[in-house]
Design a protein around this motif. Sequence first.
Motif, PDB file in Angstrom:
ATOM      1  N   GLN A   1       0.830  -1.192   0.000  1.00  0.00           N
ATOM      2  CA  GLN A   1       0.000   0.000   0.000  1.00  0.00           C
ATOM      3  C   GLN A   1       0.873   1.254   0.000  1.00  0.00           C
ATOM      4  N   ALA A   2       1.910   1.216   0.837  1.00  0.00           N
ATOM      5  CA  ALA A   2       2.800   2.365   0.952  1.00  0.00           C
ATOM      6  C   ALA A   2       3.535   2.601  -0.366  1.00  0.00           C
ATOM      7  N   ALA A   3       3.999   1.486  -0.985  1.00  0.00           N
ATOM      8  CA  ALA A   3       4.731   1.614  -2.237  1.00  0.00           C
ATOM      9  C   ALA A   3       3.833   2.203  -3.323  1.00  0.00           C
ATOM     10  N   ARG A   4       2.557   1.793  -3.313  1.00  0.00           N
ATOM     11  CA  ARG A   4       1.632   2.305  -4.295  1.00  0.00           C
ATOM     12  C   ARG A   4       1.405   3.811  -4.083  1.00  0.00           C
ATOM     13  N   ALA A   5       1.378   4.222  -2.817  1.00  0.00           N
ATOM     14  CA  ALA A   5       1.177   5.644  -2.516  1.00  0.00           C
ATOM     15  C   ALA A   5       2.470   6.433  -2.677  1.00  0.00           C
ATOM     16  N   GLY A   6       3.559   5.719  -2.952  1.00  0.00           N
ATOM     17  CA  GLY A   6       4.824   6.399  -3.171  1.00  0.00           C
ATOM     18  C   GLY A   6       5.504   6.854  -1.902  1.00  0.00           C
TER      19      GLY A   6
END
Lengths: 281, 286
Positions: B33-38
């Motif tokens: 999730q964090a990676a997707r949100a950058g």
Amino acid sequence: MGWVVFAFVFWVAAIALNSWLARHPLSETRLGKLLVPTIFGVTILVVWEALVRGLEVSSVILPPPSAIAAKFATSLPILWVDFVQTIVKGALSGYAIGCGAAFLTAVAIDRSKFLQRGLLPVGNFVAALPIVGTAPILVMWFGFDWQSKSAVVVAMVFFPMLVNTVEGLAASSAMQRDLMKTYSASYLQTLFKLRLPAAMPFVFNGLKISTTLALIGAIVAEFFGSPVKGMGFRISTEVGRMGLDMVWAEIAVAALAGSAFYGAVALIEKGVTFWHPSQRG
Amino acid sequence: MRSVIPILTMVAAIVVIWYGAAIGMNAQWARDQAARAGTTLSTSELIADTWSQERPKLPAPHQIVAELWKTTAMMKPTSKRSLVFHGWITLSATMLGFVFGTGAGILLAIGIVHSRSMDMGVMPWAIASQTIPIIAIAPMIIVVLNSIGITGLVPKAIISAYLSFFPVVVGMVKGLRSPDAMQLDLLRTYNASKPQALWKLRFPASLPYLFASLKVGVAASLVGTIVGELPTGAIRGLGARMLTGSYYGQTIQIWSALFAAAILAAGLVGIIGLVQRLTLRRMGAV
């Protein structure tokens, strides 16, 4: 009408025969002990068959035994695939892992009174819970194939087995342990030569309880999702299609597998604990 | 009482391991999730996230407790989303089945003890039936009874009666046989009839066995009811909550239903244990 009368007459005759046999000296022999329950079982099947025909019960409600036997005979390959998927892959692997882990855990916590006093009540408590309810969670974790079924079985057999083994390890008497001490036996020697053999009746009690639990776990877990084979899968889909003869055939397989599994464990028990009073005479 | 501290230690250890496992199992999702949100998560943010996800792989204990609280105390018991409602459905079917199964089991045991042909004919089957995964027939009973118009409580109660029946038969036969020959002879010298012997000697002597098998039976009844709730299309009851939870990936809902079932089982077994202790104390057996 004829079939119903036949069922009634057969029932009365079989009961009369059985009560006569039970009073006869033959009933003390091995043959008699086998004959009476067999007659009873056959009577149930015959009455079932005759009533279903006589009352013209629809086969989507209760198929007659002859139809079930016919279905059983014609769908042997499917039944075999389901048997391998559910019993061999799911139940047996989980049974081996769960019972093995519980046994090792019991031996490991054996030296600590503290751990035992904490773990035993918790184990007893968990053993009474509906563990089968963990099936949906474990199916989610381990996927639809047999690994998740095996995990459910592990969860189901672990605590009954643990409780029994811990109880068994405490089964040797203080006198016997003192004797080992006077021989200056080490912990391991006492464990292998006295306490594990003394624990065997309890261990086998746990193993026998676990056989049924393993089959239940493996079958029920398939109700929550499985590949397109397996006994639980076949039962739930065939029920939906009203193929009740197939359902009964699967139940027959489950019954045979359950008794054979239990019988095998009981046979091993007889060999291992030949010295125990319950195995003599 | 001296085992309270070890038990509490054990429970605390389980909770700690659970929280740890929740971090491990939910971390992947949180990182994705964090990676997707950058963004990247610090360790403390990661831990906080794994303990508060909407659909975690393994919900943290406090999430389950919160869900239990929300669905029991904070909702009207008549609401379809209330666990009290579903628990009551399951409990009533279990109790109905348990009462009938136990009653029938005791009657059959009395028959077996008094009739030799029944003993020889039925008893081996009763014992053999315990090695069979009877629960496999549960879906069939439900669907067949549905097709002839019987729905609701009764089909589930039949399954739970069936499951509690055999443990009671086997335990009761052992119990009714437990008076020794000396005691039976004494009653014969009193010229006691068979019903008198049953009522005054065999039945009281069988009570410890009866209670032991009642505990096994009630746990089996509950499992039977829960499994019986699975194939009905998952409408009502704790089993249905688990099934809908697994359809929609609502892990917290599954876990809370599981805990409700566990609490129910523990409560039922506890009540029987209490009755057992009171009865046996009044009989002077303890």
